[in-house]
Scaffold this active site. Structure first.
Site, PDB file in Angstrom:
ATOM      1  N   TYR A   1       0.813  -1.225   0.000  1.00 44.15           N
ATOM      2  CA  TYR A   1       0.000   0.000   0.000  1.00 44.15           C
ATOM      3  C   TYR A   1       0.842   1.268   0.000  1.00 44.15           C
ATOM      4  O   TYR A   1       0.304   2.366  -0.064  1.00 44.15           O
ATOM      5  CB  TYR A   1      -0.947   0.010   1.204  1.00 44.15           C
TER       6      TYR A   1
ATOM      7  N   LYS B   1       3.766 -14.546   5.210  1.00 39.22           N
ATOM      8  CA  LYS B   1       4.177 -15.504   4.177  1.00 39.22           C
ATOM      9  C   LYS B   1       5.713 -15.497   4.179  1.00 39.22           C
ATOM     10  O   LYS B   1       6.358 -15.259   3.152  1.00 39.22           O
ATOM     11  CB  LYS B   1       3.575 -15.062   2.832  1.00 39.22           C
TER      12      LYS B   1
ATOM     13  N   ASP C   1      -2.033 -18.301   3.690  1.00 40.57           N
ATOM     14  CA  ASP C   1      -2.930 -19.195   2.935  1.00 40.57           C
ATOM     15  C   ASP C   1      -3.539 -20.254   3.860  1.00 40.57           C
ATOM     16  O   ASP C   1      -4.736 -20.549   3.791  1.00 40.57           O
ATOM     17  CB  ASP C   1      -2.215 -19.847   1.724  1.00 40.57           C
TER      18      ASP C   1
ATOM     19  N   ASP D   1      -6.157  -6.565   4.715  1.00 38.68           N
ATOM     20  CA  ASP D   1      -7.290  -6.104   3.905  1.00 38.68           C
ATOM     21  C   ASP D   1      -8.130  -7.299   3.460  1.00 38.68           C
ATOM     22  O   ASP D   1      -9.349  -7.324   3.611  1.00 38.68           O
ATOM     23  CB  ASP D   1      -6.718  -5.367   2.682  1.00 38.68           C
TER      24      ASP D   1
END
Ligand code: NAI
Length: 333
Positions: free
Chosen positions: A124, A171, A204, A228
């Site tokens: 972002y 991640k 995930d 988000d």
């Protein structure tokens, strides 16, 4: 004494849900002087920008704002007002609770999660450029300062609100430096809160586990982009965007807004669900110390949702935005 609060109605369904939220909050007995300021595409001809300085000044002065959604053009045009606002005021903590409500049909009945999304950096940061004609590059920024700050916010919240566990989401197996730094920062902060359980999960796997059994999680802390996406997923677990509130909090101010956007397809039809912005208003009331008024609004919202009679079409009802707000006001004791 009245509290002064900046009100940004926004666009799309924003003005409809903002008016509903304002009426419900006023009916709670709290005294608020609303300072209404506009932002978004519609003000560009007048001020040359979608986020005029006087809007930021109003929030800085009052310290608190309630904000309706503002449309962001996709792919071209101006930078998101929402992102610019969060960065300009350094509203680093995006807090998004997801709780089940009686009367709202959803897959689970006992969800009680709080998502803490880092709000100032990650992809972002908006640092993007073309590499030649046929490739584009976006730079992911993760700093120790911002990561520790959001982790500390999540742990402090957990401590103050009697929550049992904080899960850091990342991640880091693939993005070893950026997400690795985020995870390392969360681990460091976790050491300061030995009474609160800490774990980390790869994003995930988190999504799959949330869908299978959301009750195994409590507080989730995530970098901006995963935050988000996962907060919308969590909204889906408790009945959708129509009921998901949020807050953007920094040292110098706080902006309360729903998770949902401006929903242009349903704008102007008096069918948008005002609950998400009303519940964001509840978070605002708690923030300014008006706990009794906040509890009164929540009880009224719960009654109306449980009765299921005066609810908007997204919740399977036939009521309009205005009718639902009126029913919530009527249900206030
Ligand atoms: P959206 O949240 O506006 O809509 C997604 C879906 O949820 C649509 O089907 C919509 O009709 C429904 N929905 C959303 N809020 C609802 C409500 N209160 N009651 C009933 N149904 C509701 O997301 P979308 O379509 O991706 O974004 C639309 C615009 O909003 C975009 O320009 C986006 O950039 C902007 N946006 C602004 C935000 C903000 O101001 N904080 C946050 C998210 C998006």
């Amino acid at each position: 004494m009245a509290h002064r609060v900046t009100l940004i109605p926004g666009d799309g369904i924003g003005p409809e849900v903002a008016e509903a939220a304002r009426q419900v909050i006023d009916a709670s007995g709290v005294k608020i002087e609303w300072e209404v300021v506009e932002a978004g595409e519609a003000v560009i001809p007048k001020y040359g920008t979608p986020l005029p300085d006087h809007v930021l000044e109003s929030i800085r002065r009052n310290g608190v704002a309630l904000k309706g959604p503002v449309t962001t053009p996709v792919g071209k045009g101006f930078r998101s007002v929402n992102v610019t606002l969060r960065q300009a005021l350094d509203l680093y903590a995006n807090v998004r609770p997801a709780r089940s409500f009686e009367g709202i049909k959803s897959r689970y009945e006992n969800v009680d999660l709080v998502v803490f999304r880092e709000n100032t950096e990650d992809l972002y940061a908006g640092i993007e450029h073309m590499v030649g004609k046929d490739a584009a590059e976006s730079i992911k920024i993760i700093t120790r300062h911002a990561s520790e700050r959001i982790a500390r916010y999540a742990f402090e919240y957990a401590r103050k609100n009697g929550r049992r566990k904080v899960t850091a989401v990342h991640k880091a197996n693939i993005m070893k430096l950026t997400d690795g730094l985020f995870l390392e920062s969360c681990r460091r902060v976790a050491e300061e809160y030995p009474e609160i359980e800490f774990e980390d999960v790869i994003v995930d796997a988190l999504c799959m586990r949330l869908v299978q059994d959301p009750t195994q999680f409590d507080c989730l802390v995530l970098p901006n982009l995963y935050g988000d996406i996962v907060s919308d997923l969590c909204a889906g677990l408790v009945g959708g965007l129509g009921v998901a509130p949020g807050a953007n909090i920094g040292e110098k101010g706080a902006v309360f807004e729903a998770v949902h956007g401006s929903a242009p397809q349903i704008a102007g039809q008096n069918i948008a669900n005002p609950t998400a912005l009303i519940l964001s208003g509840v978070m605002m009331l708690e923030h300014i110390g008006e706990r009794e008024a906040a509890a009164r609004v929540v009880r009224a919202v719960r009654r109306v949702l449980a009765a299921g009679e005066h609810v908007t079409p997204d919740l399977g009802g036939k009521a309009g935005t205005k009718e639902m707000a009126a029913a919530i006001i009527a249900a206030m004791e």
